[in-house]
Design a protein around this motif. Structure first.
Motif, PDB file in Angstrom:
ATOM      1  N   PHE A 269       8.952   1.363   4.776  1.00 32.40           N
ATOM      2  CA  PHE A 269       7.846   2.106   5.368  1.00 32.40           C
ATOM      3  C   PHE A 269       7.238   3.039   4.318  1.00 32.40           C
ATOM      4  O   PHE A 269       6.010   3.151   4.196  1.00 32.40           O
ATOM      5  N   ILE A 270       8.088   3.673   3.535  1.00 37.69           N
ATOM      6  CA  ILE A 270       7.618   4.548   2.460  1.00 37.69           C
ATOM      7  C   ILE A 270       6.882   3.742   1.402  1.00 37.69           C
ATOM      8  O   ILE A 270       5.794   4.114   0.949  1.00 37.69           O
ATOM      9  N   THR A 271       7.464   2.603   0.993  1.00 36.81           N
ATOM     10  CA  THR A 271       6.808   1.785  -0.036  1.00 36.81           C
ATOM     11  C   THR A 271       5.533   1.144   0.504  1.00 36.81           C
ATOM     12  O   THR A 271       4.593   0.892  -0.253  1.00 36.81           O
ATOM     13  N   SER A 272       5.493   0.908   1.823  1.00 38.12           N
ATOM     14  CA  SER A 272       4.277   0.374   2.429  1.00 38.12           C
ATOM     15  C   SER A 272       3.136   1.385   2.317  1.00 38.12           C
ATOM     16  O   SER A 272       2.007   1.035   1.963  1.00 38.12           O
ATOM     17  N   LEU A 273       3.460   2.632   2.622  1.00 36.90           N
ATOM     18  CA  LEU A 273       2.456   3.696   2.469  1.00 36.90           C
ATOM     19  C   LEU A 273       2.029   3.821   1.011  1.00 36.90           C
ATOM     20  O   LEU A 273       0.845   4.021   0.701  1.00 36.90           O
ATOM     21  N   PHE A 274       3.009   3.676   0.113  1.00 33.72           N
ATOM     22  CA  PHE A 274       2.703   3.735  -1.317  1.00 33.72           C
ATOM     23  C   PHE A 274       1.757   2.600  -1.709  1.00 33.72           C
ATOM     24  O   PHE A 274       0.811   2.804  -2.472  1.00 33.72           O
TER      25      PHE A 274
END
Length: 451
Positions: A269-274
Motif C-alpha cells: 500500500f505504501i509502495t503503491s502510493l509511492f
C-alpha cells in the motif's frame, strides 16, 4: 497505483457514493473513457507533443485556451501528487509506528519527496523500472484476494446484483462516479511520453486503449468481488470496517486469505502510493518542460538534462512546490488524509476532468479544420461531442458540490475549486503575454508534429 485505488478509493466510494453499485459505476466510467479515447488517440496520431491535453487544446481551440489548459494541467498533476503524498506520509508513519519507529507523517513525506526527486531528475527508464515492479506486485496481491473470495463464494454466494440499476442508483451515484473517474487518472499519460517513444503512432493508441481496459475491468471485477465478499445486503458502514474505508480490503484479506497477507499489503500500500506520486511527478515535469519550451513559462524550464535527457528543471520546480505545500499543511497542523489528501486530490480530479472536456471539443475543432486527416466522423465528431458534454456536466456537479465531496467547509469549499479557475486565468494571461511579445511562438503553441 492499483492498490491505492482498491484499498483506499473503492471502499470510500462505497461509503460516500452508491455502495454495492460501484462495480456497475466502474463499467459505465470505462465505457465513457473508451469513447473519449477514440478521438484522443486519433488526434495523437497527428500531434506528437509531451503537453498532451494542453497541446491538443491549443491546436484545437487556439493558443489562448491552450495557455489556460497548460496551467490547469500543471495545477492538476501538482495537486494529485502532493495530495497523495499526504496519504503516503500517514500510511508510512502508521506502518513504522507499529515497528517502534514513531515519527510525524511529514517526515516520511519529505523522505518520499527526496526519493521521487532523484527518480524524476534522472531518465524516465529508471522510474519506469521501479513502477513496473511495484505495480505487478500490487496486481498480484489483489488478485490473490479476488481469487480467494471467488473460490469461497463470497459472504453468501456470488451474485450479479451489483450490476443492477437499483444498486447503481442507491446512495449517491454522482459521488461514486467521481471516485471511479479519479481511479483512472493517469491513463492519459500515454501521450505525455509520445516524444520519447520509438513508434508513438502505434504504441500510444495501443497503450491508451490497453490502459483503460485493464484499469476498468480490473477495478470492476475487484469491486464486484469486494461487494460479494462483504455481502451485498450487509454493505453498510458498520460491516467489515467500512466506517474506516482504509481497513475494508484488509478485513476481507484477513477473512478470506489470512496467513499474514495484510503485512504484505501494508508494505505494498505504501509502495503503491509511492508509485502514484512518481507518475504524477513525471507528468508535472513534462508539462512544465513543454510550457517553458513553448514560451508560456520561463525558457529555463524548457530544457532537458544533457546526460539523462530528462525534463530536470521542471522536476526540480515540482519538488520545490511539494516541499512548500507540505510545509504549509504540517505547520498549520492539518490532517494529512482528511485535509491534504482529500482536498488536493479532489482539486486535481476536477481540473483533469475539465481538461478532458476541453480536449474532447478540441478534437472536434481540429478535425473540422483538417477534414482529410481522419475519415470517420463518428470518431472525430460524434463521440468527442458526447463525451465532452458528459464531462462538462461532471465538472459543474463537482464544482458546485465540492464542499460535500472533499470534506471542505466554509470559504475552503469555494477557494479550492476556485484554484482551477485561477489557474485558467493565469494561463490565459501567459498566452496573451506571449501573443503580444512573440506572435510566431504563440502561433506554434502545441504545434502539430507530423508522425
Amino acid at each position: 497505483a492499483p492498490l491505492t485505488a482498491v484499498a483506499g478509493g473503492v471502499p470510500l466510494s462505497m461509503l460516500l457514493g452508491n455502495g454495492p453499485g460501484i462495480p456497475l459505476t466502474f463499467l459505465l466510467v470505462t465505457a465513457i473513457l473508451l469513447l473519449f479515447s477514440a478521438g484522443y488517440v486519433a488526434m495523437a496520431r497527428h500531434i506528437r507533443n509531451a503537453g498532451a491535453f494542453y497541446a491538443y487544446t491549443a491546436q484545437g481551440l487556439g493558443g489562448l485556451m491552450g495557455g489556460a489548459a497548460a496551467i490547469v494541467a500543471i495545477l492538476a498533476y501538482n495537486a494529485m501528487q502532493i495530495g497523495v503524498f499526504g496519504l503516503f506520509g500517514a500510511a508510512t508513519a502508521g506502518f513504522f509506528a507499529g515497528l517502534g519507529i514513531d515519527l510525524p507523517w511529514w517526515v516520511w513525506t519529505y523522505i518520499g519527496i527526496a526519493v521521487v526527486a532523484v527518480l524524476g531528475y534522472r531518465r524516465v527508464d529508471l522510474s519506469a523500472k521501479v513502477l513496473t515492479v511495484l505495480v505487478i506486485l500490487e496486481y498480484l496481491v489483489v488478485l490473490v484476494i479476488d481469487a480467494a473470495i471467488l473460490f469461497k463464494g463470497g459472504d453468501g454466494g456470488l451474485t450479479m446484483a451489483p450490476f443492477t440499476p437499483s444498486a447503481f442508483l442507491s446512495g449517491t451515484p454522482a459521488i461514486g462516479i467521481l471516485f471511479c473517474f479519479a481511479a483512472f487518472i493517469g491513463f492519459e499519460a500515454t501521450t505525455i511520453y509520445s516524444e520519447e517513444a520509438r513508434e508513438p503512432e502505434k504504441t500510444v493508441p495501443r497503450a491508451t486503449y490497453i490502459s483503460v481496459l485493464i484499469i476498468g475491468l480490473f477495478y470492476m471485477l475487484t469491486s464486484w468481488l469486494m461487494v460479494n465478499g462483504a455481502g451485498v445486503d450487509k454493505l453498510v458502514p458498520e460491516i467489515q470496517g467500512l466506517a474506516d474505508p482504509t481497513t475494508f480490503l484488509f478485513g476481507l484479506a484477513d477473512r478470506y486469505v489470512g496467513g499474514g497477507i495484510t503485512t504484505i499489503m501494508s508494505i505494498l500500500f505504501i509502495t503503491s502510493l509511492f508509485a502514484g506520486v512518481v507518475a504524477f511527478h513525471n507528468g508535472v515535469a513534462r508539462y512544465l518542460y513543454v510550457a517553458g519550451r513553448e514560451g508560456l513559462l520561463p525558457k529555463a524550464l524548457g530544457v532537458t538534462h544533457p546526460v539523462f535527457q530528462s525534463p530536470h528543471a521542471g522536476s526540480v520546480v515540482q519538488t520545490v512546490i511539494a516541499v512548500l505545500v507540505v510545509a504549509l499543511f504540517a505547520f498549520t497542523g492539518q490532517d494529512p488524509v482528511l485535509a491534504l489528501f482529500s482536498w488536493l486530490t479532489n482539486v486535481g480530479t476536477l481540473a483533469i476532468i475539465l481538461l478532458m472536456a476541453l480536449t474532447a471539443f478540441a478534437i472536434v475543432a481540429f478535425f473540422g479544420r483538417n477534414p482529410g486527416l481522419e475519415g470517420n466522423r463518428i470518431v472525430t465528431t460524434v463521440l468527442p461531442v458526447l463525451t465532452g458534454l458528459i464531462l462538462l456536466a461532471l465538472v459543474f456537479y463537482i464544482a458546485t458540490n465540492f464542499g460535500a465531496l472533499a470534506g471542505a467547509e466554509g470559504p475552503l469549499a469555494v477557494f479550492l475549486p476556485g484554484l482551477v479557475l485561477i489557474a485558467a486565468i493565469i494561463g490565459l494571461l501567459c498566452a496573451l503575454r506571449l501573443k503580444s511579445g512573440d506572435a510566431g511562438a504563440f502561433a506554434r503553441l502545441g504545434v502539430r508534429r507530423e508522425v
